[in-house]
Design an enzyme around this catalytic site. Structure first.
Site, mmCIF file in Angstrom:
data_model
loop_
_atom_site.group_PDB
_atom_site.id
_atom_site.type_symbol
_atom_site.label_atom_id
_atom_site.label_comp_id
_atom_site.label_asym_id
_atom_site.label_seq_id
_atom_site.Cartn_x
_atom_site.Cartn_y
_atom_site.Cartn_z
ATOM 1 N N HIS A 1 6.228 4.862 -12.504
ATOM 2 C CA HIS A 1 5.794 5.569 -11.304
ATOM 3 C C HIS A 1 4.384 5.129 -10.898
ATOM 4 C CE1 HIS A 1 5.062 9.189 -8.743
ATOM 5 N NE2 HIS A 1 3.840 9.059 -9.227
ATOM 6 N N GLU A 2 3.478 5.078 -11.868
ATOM 7 C CA GLU A 2 2.096 4.695 -11.568
ATOM 8 C C GLU A 2 2.015 3.239 -11.120
ATOM 9 O OE1 GLU A 2 -0.151 6.815 -11.208
ATOM 10 O OE2 GLU A 2 0.854 8.507 -12.150
#
Length: 258
Positions: free
Chosen positions: A140-141
């Protein structure tokens, strides 16, 4: 990463951040120091137009400052060893930048990634999640970096710090930033907030990334479910709209092929 409700579409958002921070420019008696306002406004414009070279230096210096401020897990620490093992098969670079994975020793539940590939995971998050869930968070990051969200977040962090200085003490260039100013920018970045569409895009990026790597995707769903159980204010990462429960459902739908 803990996020506020700012729409970071570009210069308009940065100008809004600059204006919100101008309270520190007020003179005694209720007047407003126009010179300070102009200085802060110009720094906001500069933030929106940072060159690639300036952004590289800003993210490098900010990451270095954050690493000095926080306690890093050693290379042989169990957290570092675990992170290295679970990152096998995950991307080694994003947008041409080599990814540098490290662990901060803190009970906080958080993770973030800067545009230069600086990825930091907190030990509190690793304690709470299994390997598949941690991969989902990191994916996600990395998605925020790949999709340009992290660059915009750094622009806003830079503009926010510039506006708060607002009296001419803020460096005229990225290279002129003081250690303290870099610390302020780093903190502003970590506490930045992405929009709902950006969050969902990063979630789906992580899902697709794990799919391409042949890794389990269920960790994205169960990770969101764990975050939802923490309650408001107890988690920094993913603490934004839509709520974690809804984001878990989005991943469940994707797992079901919907």
């Amino acid at each position: 990463m803990k996020f506020s409700k700012i729409n970071r579409g570009g210069l308009t958002a940065i100008a809004a951040v600059t204006l919100l921070a101008l309270g520190g420019c007020a003179q005694k008696g209720g007047g407003m120091n126009v010179d300070n306002m102009l200085n802060a406004g110009m720094m906001g414009v500069q933030a929106a137009t940072l060159s690639d070279a300036d952004m590289q230096q800003l993210t490098n210096d900010s990451c270095t400052k954050m690493d000095k401020t926080n306690k890093l897990a050693g290379a042989k620490d169990k957290y570092s060893v675990r992170l290295a093992n679970l990152m096998k098969g995950m991307p080694s670079s994003v947008n041409g930048a080599t990814i540098n994975y490290k662990v901060y020793m803190t009970k906080d539940v958080n993770a973030w990634a800067m545009a230069n590939g600086c990825v930091r995971v907190y030990s509190g998050l690793m304690d709470m999640m299994n390997d598949d869930e941690v991969r989902g968070v990191i994916g996600h990051e990395v998605g925020h970096v790949a999709l340009g969200h992290s660059r915009k977040a750094m622009q806003v962090a830079y503009a926010t710090a510039a506006a708060r200085a607002a009296a001419g003490s803020f460096g005229g260039s990225v290279g002129a930033l003081t250690d303290s100013q870099l610390g302020d920018i780093g903190e502003a970045f970590v506490n930045a907030q992405f929009s709902q569409s950006q969050e969902l895009a990063a979630d789906n990026y992580s899902f697709d990334l794990l799919t391409k790597a042949g890794m389990k995707r269920e960790g994205l769903k169960t990770g969101f479910e764990k975050l939802a159980k923490l309650g408001n204010g107890q988690s920094s990462v993913f603490d934004s709209h839509p709520p974690s429960a809804e984001r878990a459902q989005n991943i469940a739908n994707r797992l079901a092929g919907k």
